[in-house]
Each structure stands twice: as C-alpha cells, then as structure tokens.
Design an enzyme around this catalytic site. Structure first.
Site, PDB file in Angstrom:
ATOM      1  N   GLY A 163     -60.069  52.586 -61.559  1.00 66.62           N
ATOM      2  CA  GLY A 163     -59.380  53.603 -60.764  1.00 66.62           C
ATOM      3  C   GLY A 163     -59.888  54.995 -61.115  1.00 66.62           C
ATOM      4  O   GLY A 163     -59.129  55.964 -61.183  1.00 66.62           O
ATOM      5  N   GLY A 167     -59.431  58.393 -58.662  1.00 67.73           N
ATOM      6  CA  GLY A 167     -58.141  58.975 -58.321  1.00 67.73           C
ATOM      7  C   GLY A 167     -57.958  60.346 -58.939  1.00 67.73           C
ATOM      8  O   GLY A 167     -58.841  60.871 -59.623  1.00 67.73           O
ATOM      9  N   GLN A 168     -56.767  60.915 -58.712  1.00 69.31           N
ATOM     10  CA  GLN A 168     -56.487  62.280 -59.153  1.00 69.31           C
ATOM     11  C   GLN A 168     -56.646  62.424 -60.675  1.00 69.31           C
ATOM     12  O   GLN A 168     -57.231  63.397 -61.149  1.00 69.31           O
ATOM     13  CB  GLN A 168     -55.058  62.658 -58.741  1.00 69.31           C
ATOM     14  N   ASP A 187     -64.103  51.905 -59.381  1.00 68.74           N
ATOM     15  CA  ASP A 187     -63.029  52.076 -58.400  1.00 68.74           C
ATOM     16  C   ASP A 187     -63.350  51.146 -57.238  1.00 68.74           C
ATOM     17  O   ASP A 187     -64.466  50.625 -57.138  1.00 68.74           O
ATOM     18  CB  ASP A 187     -62.932  53.533 -57.926  1.00 68.74           C
ATOM     19  N   ARG A 211     -63.553  52.115 -54.251  1.00 69.39           N
ATOM     20  CA  ARG A 211     -64.290  52.902 -53.250  1.00 69.39           C
ATOM     21  C   ARG A 211     -65.583  53.451 -53.838  1.00 69.39           C
ATOM     22  O   ARG A 211     -65.851  53.289 -55.026  1.00 69.39           O
ATOM     23  CB  ARG A 211     -63.404  54.042 -52.738  1.00 69.39           C
ATOM     24  N   ASP A 261     -62.669  45.978 -57.975  1.00 68.09           N
ATOM     25  CA  ASP A 261     -61.304  45.856 -57.463  1.00 68.09           C
ATOM     26  C   ASP A 261     -60.354  45.601 -58.634  1.00 68.09           C
ATOM     27  O   ASP A 261     -60.532  44.634 -59.378  1.00 68.09           O
ATOM     28  CB  ASP A 261     -61.249  44.702 -56.454  1.00 68.09           C
ATOM     29  N   TYR A 291     -42.414  52.481 -56.675  1.00 65.55           N
ATOM     30  CA  TYR A 291     -43.346  52.985 -57.698  1.00 65.55           C
ATOM     31  C   TYR A 291     -42.635  53.076 -59.044  1.00 65.55           C
ATOM     32  O   TYR A 291     -43.136  52.587 -60.066  1.00 65.55           O
ATOM     33  CB  TYR A 291     -43.865  54.352 -57.263  1.00 65.55           C
ATOM     34  N   LYS A 330     -43.328  50.879 -62.424  1.00 69.18           N
ATOM     35  CA  LYS A 330     -43.720  51.542 -63.670  1.00 69.18           C
ATOM     36  C   LYS A 330     -42.780  51.165 -64.820  1.00 69.18           C
ATOM     37  O   LYS A 330     -43.219  50.946 -65.947  1.00 69.18           O
ATOM     38  CB  LYS A 330     -43.752  53.065 -63.481  1.00 69.18           C
TER      39      LYS A 330
END
Length: 319
Positions: free
Chosen positions: A10, A13-14, A36, A38, A54, A144, A148
């Site tokens: 990942g 991401g941000q 990631d 993408r 993935d 979410y 978590k």
C-alpha cells in the site's frame, strides 16, 4: 539496522508514499520494496524498487517475502472511513483479510517486525470526547472503525500467542501536501489549503465548530519509524497507541489561513461525513506513547499551515 529488508504494502496511499521515502532514507533505497495494487506513484519513481502487488493475494506476498529476504512488513492497504461507508462489506473484507493473512505470514516467515496502522476511527459516539484515553469505551460507528478495532485485538492476540512483534498507532487526521487526500473524514484539512491557493475560497463538508485530532504528516512519519525502532521492551501496548499532536476546528484552521491569505473565504455545507466526525474524539490523550517510547510532536497549527502553504505553492507552481 541495515540488515533489515522492508516490504511496504500500500505504498502509493497518503501515508505510504511518504513513509516509503522516509524508510529508504533510513535503511537504504534498495532495502525498501514498495508495492501497491496500482502503478507506481510519481513521487516514488526512481527512488527504489517497486512492484505491483495485491494486499489480498497471500500467496504472492509470501513469494515476495521469500524472494527478497524480507524481515519487516508495513501493511498500509485499507479502505478509509468515508470510502468504506459506501461499500461496507467490501471495506471489511479488504481491511480484515489483508491483516489476518499478513499476521499468519509474519509468524510463518519469522519476520522481525510487522507494522499495521490503526485510527481514531475505533472510537465512537459513546467514547469520552475530550482527551480520549488509551483505554476507554470503544464502540465504533463506521465499518472502518470496526475493522480497525478488531484488527488491534488480532494484533494483540498474535503477539500474546506467537510472540509476533507487531506494532500499531491510532492515527488522527493526517495533513500532507505530497500525497492526495484519500477519502477520509479529516481530509477537509488538506483540501482547504489547495482551494485557498487555487480559488481563494473553500466549502467545507464539516460544520465550522467540529473539533478533531490532527497531525502533520512529517510528525506522523517520524513517529511511526520511532515506534518501529524502539526496543521491544518499551512497547507496552500490542493493540495500538493513541497518537496525537493538535486538535482544531475548520473555523480555527480557516482563521489561521486568513492570517496568511487575508482574502480567503470559507463556507460550510456539511455532508454525510459530519455524522462520522460527530462520533470521533475531539482531542486525544497520548501519554502512553510519550511515556513508553518518547513520542513528541514538532508541528502545531501555525507551523503546519506555513509548511503546507509554502510547499503547495511550489507544487501548484504558484511561486
């Protein structure tokens, strides 16, 4: 330290982009494999190895860990709060399955450490709002947050049962100029800077007096690496640490921006994210992180705003 080989899942991401760049500075570019689902983020381009992976493909992850002699994994892939509410079961599947399989893989492959982020989204409407404690009432109101909190319990379980060195932080809203906002409820605090510079006005999707815990990304990244580098005996919580820097409302942030850009205007049109925000704490008590492993933040609202505006001016070529 340089014997460590790190896999970031990942990485686009941000958090992932900036954490990957920071890890490469610490451990060496070639020792941090960014992945990631993408294509590679432009800010990662040319800074170190990258591959498409993935987070749900346990077999592929295991093969990558073996092939590259990975010793630490940072699992950052998740569907965030606002995005997750649009597809709750998909969010649950992605967030939980990716964690459960990496916990198993970490034990099987005898990884040195695993990092998995939690969030203030674990707290709910019944949680005390001011200076929310490390241990308190936890009844999350979003999928979410549910995923978590369940994940925190699984992390603790794997540590207690198999001795897995898994570590976690409950991130507040994160503010960054590098990555784009990722669909979270606190992302107004990123959008507002873009719009202040581009159009001079911003319509906020939260009410003006909605206080939420926030942190500048530079602090979040540094704190994450400090947590992971702390001696294991200092890590007293194997769920996730409360993690905090500042709290403010859209009205307060707008006032700070107006002190630097006097013509800036803000208006308010609360949407479905207001209900999510109403269920979250207004401020966080992170004394455990400060006492156990020495966490200290560096950015307040003014220092953060100066940095955001300065860097975004260059990014948007407004200088």
């Amino acid at each position: 330290m340089n014997n460590e080989k790190i896999l970031v899942i990942g990485a686009c991401g941000q958090i992932g982009v900036e954490l990957t760049l920071a890890l490469r500075k610490v451990y060496g570019d070639s020792n941090v494999l960014a992945t990631d689902i993408r294509d590679e983020h432009e800010l990662l381009n040319g800074t170190g190895p990258y591959m498409v992976l993935d987070a749900m493909d346990g077999h592929a992850i295991t093969e990558v860990i073996k092939k590259h002699s990975i010793t630490q994994v940072y699992l950052l892939a998740a569907l965030l709060s606002a995005t997750g509410e649009k597809a709750p079961k998909r969010a649950w599947d992605i967030n939980m399955q990716s964690l459960l399989q990496i916990l198993d893989i970490s034990v099987e492959q005898k990884l040195h450490k695993l990092y998995w982020p939690s969030s203030i989204a674990i707290f709910g409407a019944t949680t005390p709002k001011q200076n929310t404690a490390q241990k308190t009432i936890v009844e999350p109101g979003t999928v979410y947050g549910i995923s978590k909190y369940a994940g925190e319990l699984w992390c603790q379980y794997y540590h207690n049962r198999w001795g897995l060195d898994v570590r976690s932080l409950r991130y507040p809203g994160l503010i960054s100029w590098k990555g784009e906002p990722g669909g979270g409820t606190t992302d107004y605090a990123v959008d507002i800077f873009y719009e202040a510079l581009k159009s001079g006005k911003y319509t906020c999707f939260l009410q003006q007096d909605t206080y939420l815990p926030m942190m500048y990304m530079d602090d979040a990244i540094r704190g994450t690496i400090e947590l992971m580098e702390s001696p294991a005996e200092k890590i007293k919580s194997r769920m996730a640490y409360n993690f905090s820097a500042m709290s403010f409302s859209p009205k307060e942030l707008a006032a700070v921006i107006q002190s630097k850009i006097p013509e800036f205007e803000i208006s308010y049109a609360p949407d479905f994210r207001q209900q999510i925000a109403n269920g979250w704490p207004q401020s966080i008590d992170d004394a455990a992180a400060r006492n156990d492993w020495g966490w200290q933040h560096a950015f307040d609202i003014n220092k953060m705003s100066d940095s955001m505006l300065q860097n975004l001016k260059q990014k948007l070529q407004l200088v």
